[in-house]
Motif scaffolding. Structure first.
Motif, PDB file in Angstrom:
ATOM      1  N   MET A   1      48.873  70.353  78.534  1.00 25.21           N
ATOM      2  CA  MET A   1      48.726  69.052  77.860  1.00 25.21           C
ATOM      3  C   MET A   1      47.378  68.958  77.159  1.00 25.21           C
ATOM      4  O   MET A   1      47.286  68.514  75.995  1.00 25.21           O
ATOM      5  CB  MET A   1      48.866  67.929  78.884  1.00 25.21           C
ATOM      6  CG  MET A   1      48.645  66.541  78.299  1.00 25.21           C
ATOM      7  SD  MET A   1      48.455  65.246  79.544  1.00 25.21           S
ATOM      8  CE  MET A   1      46.876  65.710  80.277  1.00 25.21           C
ATOM      9  N   LEU A   2      46.320  69.383  77.846  1.00 25.82           N
ATOM     10  CA  LEU A   2      44.983  69.338  77.231  1.00 25.82           C
ATOM     11  C   LEU A   2      44.894  70.270  76.032  1.00 25.82           C
ATOM     12  O   LEU A   2      44.238  69.948  75.024  1.00 25.82           O
ATOM     13  CB  LEU A   2      43.937  69.707  78.279  1.00 25.82           C
ATOM     14  CG  LEU A   2      43.742  68.697  79.419  1.00 25.82           C
ATOM     15  CD1 LEU A   2      42.836  69.283  80.492  1.00 25.82           C
ATOM     16  CD2 LEU A   2      43.168  67.383  78.887  1.00 25.82           C
ATOM     17  N   ASP A   3      45.556  71.432  76.134  1.00 28.70           N
ATOM     18  CA  ASP A   3      45.596  72.345  74.984  1.00 28.70           C
ATOM     19  C   ASP A   3      46.237  71.670  73.775  1.00 28.70           C
ATOM     20  O   ASP A   3      45.746  71.772  72.639  1.00 28.70           O
ATOM     21  CB  ASP A   3      46.386  73.608  75.332  1.00 28.70           C
ATOM     22  CG  ASP A   3      45.602  74.556  76.231  1.00 28.70           C
ATOM     23  OD1 ASP A   3      44.378  74.383  76.336  1.00 28.70           O
ATOM     24  OD2 ASP A   3      46.222  75.441  76.846  1.00 28.70           O
ATOM     25  N   SER A   4      47.349  70.979  74.013  1.00 31.39           N
ATOM     26  CA  SER A   4      48.051  70.303  72.906  1.00 31.39           C
ATOM     27  C   SER A   4      47.196  69.192  72.319  1.00 31.39           C
ATOM     28  O   SER A   4      47.133  69.030  71.085  1.00 31.39           O
ATOM     29  CB  SER A   4      49.381  69.735  73.412  1.00 31.39           C
ATOM     30  OG  SER A   4      50.246  70.770  73.846  1.00 31.39           O
ATOM     31  N   GLN A   5      46.548  68.414  73.181  1.00 28.24           N
ATOM     32  CA  GLN A   5      45.671  67.353  72.675  1.00 28.24           C
ATOM     33  C   GLN A   5      44.500  67.938  71.885  1.00 28.24           C
ATOM     34  O   GLN A   5      44.071  67.361  70.867  1.00 28.24           O
ATOM     35  CB  GLN A   5      45.159  66.521  73.845  1.00 28.24           C
ATOM     36  CG  GLN A   5      46.233  65.675  74.509  1.00 28.24           C
ATOM     37  CD  GLN A   5      45.693  64.855  75.661  1.00 28.24           C
ATOM     38  OE1 GLN A   5      44.564  65.046  76.124  1.00 28.24           O
ATOM     39  NE2 GLN A   5      46.502  63.920  76.155  1.00 28.24           N
TER      40      GLN A   5
END
Length: 474
Positions: free
Chosen positions: A172-176
């Protein structure tokens, strides 16, 4: 000896209630997940193995490493072995104890010359379990052993869910980070365009400053996200019991989890949830502790004997050695300490009631966790369609404001607002997807998924075994 046996037989008839085995108290499981989630379907998400639920090869490798290296799980394995040894010790308590205690010395009587005396006795002692004291202690140790197995299962389930949650948090953090990075690049281009327009006299310095401020803010967010990614990786490395390092991983957009959220019947939590089973084994221990405390109110019968050789008979010194043989039986009944034993029984009964309340509460907690996980997942899925439409509308609004800005029919503030709204919408869409995945993981854990039946020594049903043997004979 005959009188002792008669007395014990009478007392045995009086105290036969202490031999009653544990039986589960009545518990209510109707609508345990909530009325809106009440079901008659017997299939459950917990029936899936964790490899069938988590198909990402990177995640599978991480879970395997965690199951092999995690210190909490290794400690849980050791607790099982400790409880197994305690159970073995309790089972051996039924057998008589033997002790070889040779001794010798020099003695002299009435000033005569000293002589060598010795004895080589083999002492035996056997406590007859008339009133179930030893048997209840064994049953309690068995409950402790099974509880230790459930503790290991609980640690295993939490570890699998913990690794999965940490992994998807990282995705999720990668996508954000990627969305924020693209937005920062777009803002940089907008700032350059606005600067050129200012040079041409088509806008003012205030508009350029606003775009630049947004660009600087986006870059600041990238540093915050980078730090959060590092923290997530470190947390995952702790679960793996490895030093901090880069985690090889996939991307959030390609993750697939089962669409079905089957929960099965609520009563299955009694057999699937390790924490519920642990609470029941605690109740079982308290039950047998109460039975043992009740046994302490009755007399104990101990048989003992000695067999060996000795050359000492009283005060006379004889040679050669003769056989030494003795046998005794002792009956000890509580008289002055009966009040203390009754007080211990009251304490044990109170602790048993506490354990029963804790068992019922653990079942309620399990139902609440299932309810919350279902709600989280279903809410995220319900928002999916609306969020997609929102993103499409925000992208259209952003493109339109850019065109209007180029033709001078709108202001830089409208373009900036549209771009910031689009960024916020995409971040929310990523969060929704993570909530859906997290809800599925939490539901799997709440239903008791991830059990390792191969490493579990199930309790033996002696009645069923006897019935099976009789059926084979027929």
């Amino acid at each position: 000896m005959r009188r002792i046996l008669i007395f014990c037989t009478v007392a045995l008839l009086v105290g036969c209630g202490i031999y009653k085995p544990y039986s589960r108290p009545e518990v209510k499981t109707e609508a345990l997940y909530g009325v809106e989630y009440e079901t008659t379907d017997t299939t459950s998400l917990a029936d899936l193995g964790w490899r069938d639920l988590f198909t990402d090869p990177y995640l599978q490798q991480l879970i395997e490493r965690a199951l092999e290296n995690n210190s909490d799980l290794q400690t849980a394995h050791l607790r099982v072995e400790e409880a197994r040894a305690t159970l073995k010790s309790a089972r051996l308590s039924f057998l008589p104890s033997f002790n070889l205690s040779p001794n010798g010395g020099i003695s002299s009587f009435a000033g005569n010359s000293s002589g060598w005396t010795y004895s080589v006795p083999l002492n035996a002692s056997w406590q007859i379990d008339l009133f179930g004291g030893i048997n209840n202690a064994k049953r309690k140790a068995k409950a402790t052993f099974y509880q230790s197995q459930e503790y290991r299962q609980a640690v295993r389930t939490q570890l699998i869910a913990g690794v999965a949650n940490a992994y998807y948090t990282l995705l999720m953090l990668d996508s954000q980070f990627e969305v924020t990075k693209r937005t920062a690049e777009s803002l940089q281009q907008s700032a350059e365009t606005m600067a050129a327009m200012m040079q041409a006299g088509m806008t003012n310095r205030a508009g350029v400053a606003q775009i630049e401020a947004a660009y600087f803010s986006a870059n600041t967010s990238l540093y915050d996200l980078s730090h959060s990614i590092l923290q997530a990786q470190n947390a995952l490395c702790l679960l793996l019991c490895e030093i901090p390092h880069e985690i090889e991983r996939g991307v959030l957009s390609t993750q697939e989890l089962p669409e079905s959220l089957a929960t099965g019947l609520p009563v299955r939590l009694l057999s699937n949830r390790p924490d519920v089973r642990m609470a029941e084994y605690s109740l079982m221990q308290a039950y047998y502790a109460t039975a043992a405390a009740r046994s302490a109110l009755y007399p104990t019968l101990t048989l003992s004997g000695t067999l060996g050789w000795t050359n000492s008979a009283g005060s006379a010194i004889v040679n050669p050695a003769e056989i030494l043989l003795s046998a005794t039986g002792s009956l000890v009944a509580p008289i002055f300490n009966a009040g203390k034993a009754r007080a211990q029984l009251k304490i044990a009964k109170a602790q048993q009631q506490e354990a029963q309340i804790a068992f019922q509460q653990s079942l309620l907690n399990a139902g609440s966790e299932v309810n919350e996980a279902l709600s989280l997942c279903q809410t995220a899925r319900a928002k999916r369609k609306w969020r997609e439409q929102q993103i499409a509308a925000l992208e259209s609004a952003y493109e339109s404001t850019q065109l209007l800005m180029k033709h001078g029919s709108t202001t830089y503030l409208d373009v900036l607002t549209a771009e910031q709204n689009l960024l916020s919408g995409k971040i929310s869409q990523i969060t929704d997807r993570f909530d859906e995945i997290q809800g599925t993981i939490n539901l799997y854990s709440a239903l008791g998924g991830g059990r390792d039946e191969a490493a579990y020594e199930a309790p033996k049903d002696k009645k069923a075994e006897r019935k099976a043997r009789r059926a084979e004979k027929r």
